[in-house]
Design an enzyme around this catalytic site. Structure first.
Site, PDB file in Angstrom:
ATOM      1  N   TYR A 104       0.827  -1.218   0.000  1.00 20.03           N
ATOM      2  CA  TYR A 104       0.000   0.000   0.000  1.00 20.03           C
ATOM      3  C   TYR A 104       0.857   1.261   0.000  1.00 20.03           C
ATOM      4  CZ  TYR A 104      -3.994  -3.034   1.170  1.00 20.03           C
ATOM      5  OH  TYR A 104      -4.950  -4.017   1.191  1.00 20.03           O
ATOM      6  N   LYS A 150       3.700 -15.411   3.184  1.00 21.03           N
ATOM      7  CA  LYS A 150       3.692 -16.218   1.961  1.00 21.03           C
ATOM      8  C   LYS A 150       5.148 -16.533   1.645  1.00 21.03           C
ATOM      9  CE  LYS A 150       1.269 -18.121  -1.386  1.00 21.03           C
ATOM     10  NZ  LYS A 150       0.495 -19.337  -1.062  1.00 21.03           N
ATOM     11  N   ASP A 159      -2.890 -18.160   2.521  1.00 23.01           N
ATOM     12  CA  ASP A 159      -4.050 -18.840   1.941  1.00 23.01           C
ATOM     13  C   ASP A 159      -4.603 -19.886   2.913  1.00 23.01           C
ATOM     14  OD1 ASP A 159      -2.021 -20.861  -0.377  1.00 23.01           O
ATOM     15  OD2 ASP A 159      -1.543 -19.914   1.533  1.00 23.01           O
ATOM     16  N   ASP A 182      -5.107  -6.497   6.003  1.00 22.57           N
ATOM     17  CA  ASP A 182      -6.318  -5.793   5.568  1.00 22.57           C
ATOM     18  C   ASP A 182      -7.388  -6.810   5.201  1.00 22.57           C
ATOM     19  OD1 ASP A 182      -6.962  -3.390   2.828  1.00 22.57           O
ATOM     20  OD2 ASP A 182      -8.037  -3.843   4.695  1.00 22.57           O
ATOM     21  N   ASP A 196     -10.671  -8.199   7.704  1.00 23.87           N
ATOM     22  CA  ASP A 196     -12.060  -8.063   7.230  1.00 23.87           C
ATOM     23  C   ASP A 196     -12.753  -9.416   7.277  1.00 23.87           C
ATOM     24  OD1 ASP A 196     -12.600  -5.425   4.742  1.00 23.87           O
ATOM     25  OD2 ASP A 196     -12.014  -5.392   6.851  1.00 23.87           O
TER      26      ASP A 196
END
Ligand code: NAD
Length: 357
Positions: free
Chosen positions: A143, A193, A225, A249, A253
């Protein structure tokens, strides 16, 4: 008994009406525990652009720097979506404010209140008693990385977003996450990851290294994942999750929906001298001014403000206990409504919670 300066930034959409309910709870705490909270309002988001020509007016930034903590409602709305990016509420106010206050850690707790175990889309036996904290790195990664667009010879465009992290950035968020786990049940899962990304390989190396300083915390690593799957399959296995900006993020959520409503989820952004507390949801423009919005996420953000910025733990718990009590009494805002429950609007929910502190 303390005197505390709190900057209040209602923002846009439902922001003003939900922030008002958090102030009712904080004022009730001030009376009960004899504290003095000095609330000063500032413009932010679309309201900042309309009122002062910028989504993050200098006056608001100065107010935040001169306060002990900041309570934010929400920003954004269709009215400002077509402005140049740097003047839009989210990009022009939230990201710069987090950077200016040095807020590198976002804390997103998801707790399933016993009275709301049926509000979740997952089976009650999967979510009952759930209490998970996502610690998301907030000022690094994709970001905040370089963004580039270039023409490709022969036609078309190449776009590049860069994911960048440094040792100090990873060390400080890892330490904070271990400290959070120490204050809870001592279990930390670091999500990355590392089987694909170099930034994740460094992340995992450093978190493992820092873990040696916290022998009382059980550390596990999990690929992002798999974590997304595990959060649905068996969310109660988690206590504290720590991860980088974009993964956090998305996962926070996802975790938030385990509680059944976005309207239940507070958040804290810490790391600098002054913390920022806001509901995890947005400005819900379609509910603006209708008094339908659930204010509990903002009220619980006030509870986090007392705990993390002012060190007022029993006062913070008093707000959480009042929320539990009012839900146990069967009161519900529209987003939580179930057969046989008592429907109340935003103001009424705020009054009920303040009365029960
Ligand atoms: N931190 C922030 O200020 C923040 C965060 C996310 C989105 N936004 C902005 O908010 C605006 C709306 O975005 P969105 O619709 O994607 O997200 P949103 O979180 O505002 O709404 C998503 C859905 O959840 C519902 N909802 C949200 N909060 C609720 C509450 N307290 N009570 C009951 N229902 C609630 C909304 O009605 C909507 O259906 C956009 O401009 C977006 O950029 C701001």
């Amino acid at each position: 008994m303390g005197i505390y300066k709190i900057a209040v930034l209602p923002g846009d959409g439902i922001g003003p009406e939900i922030t008002e309910q958090a102030l009712k709870a904080l004022k009730a705490v001030a009376v009960k525990y004899q504290h003095e909270f000095k609330f000063t309002e500032g413009l932010i988001g679309g309201a900042g652009y309309d009122g002062a020509g910028h989504p993050l007016p200098q006056e608001t930034l100065d107010l935040c720097h001169n306060s002990d903590a900041v309570l934010l409602g929400a920003v954004g709305g269709p009215k400002w979506d077509d402005l140049p990016v740097h003047l839009r509420p989210e990009a022009g106010a939230l990201l710069p404010l987090r950077k200016a206050l040095g807020l590198y850690a976002n804390l997103r707790p998801t707790k399933v209140f016993p009275a709301l175990v049926n509000a979740s889309t997952l089976k009650p036996e999967v979510v009952s008693g759930l209490d998970v904290l996502v610690v998301r790195e907030l000022t690094g990664g994709l970001y905040f990385g370089q963004k580039k667009r270039e023409d490709i010879p022969g036609g078309g465009i190449r776009v590049i977003d860069t994911l960048e992290y440094t040792t100090p950035e990873i060390e400080r968020i890892a330490r904070l996450a271990f400290q959070m786990a120490q204050k809870r049940s001592g279990r930390l899962v670091s999500v990355d990851k590392a089987n694909v990304l170099e930034s994740s390989r460094l992340w995992r190396e450093i978190v493992t290294e820092i873990g040696k300083e916290y022998p009382d915390v059980e550390l596990d690593h999990m690929y992002v994942d798999n974590c997304a799957m595990q959060l649905v399959k068996n969310p109660r296995q988690f206590d504290v999750i720590v991860t980088e900006n974009m993964f956090g993020d998305i996962l926070s959520d996802q975790a938030s929906m385990l509680s059944g409503s976005l309207g239940m989820l507070p958040s804290a952004s810490i790391g600098g001298k002054i913390g920022l507390y806001e509901p995890s949801h947005g400005s819900a423009p379609k509910y603006a001014g209708l008094k339908r919005a659930n204010p509990i996420a903002t009220i619980l953000s006030g509870s986090m403000l007392l705990k993390f910025s002012l060190g007022l733990d029993k006062e913070s718990d008093a707000i959480e206990q009042a929320v539990t009590k009012v839900l146990d009494m069967g009161y519900r805002t529209a987003d939580l409504m179930e057969e046989g429950m008592k429907l109340v609007n935003t103001d009424e929910m705020g009054d009920l919670i303040a009365e029960n502190i």
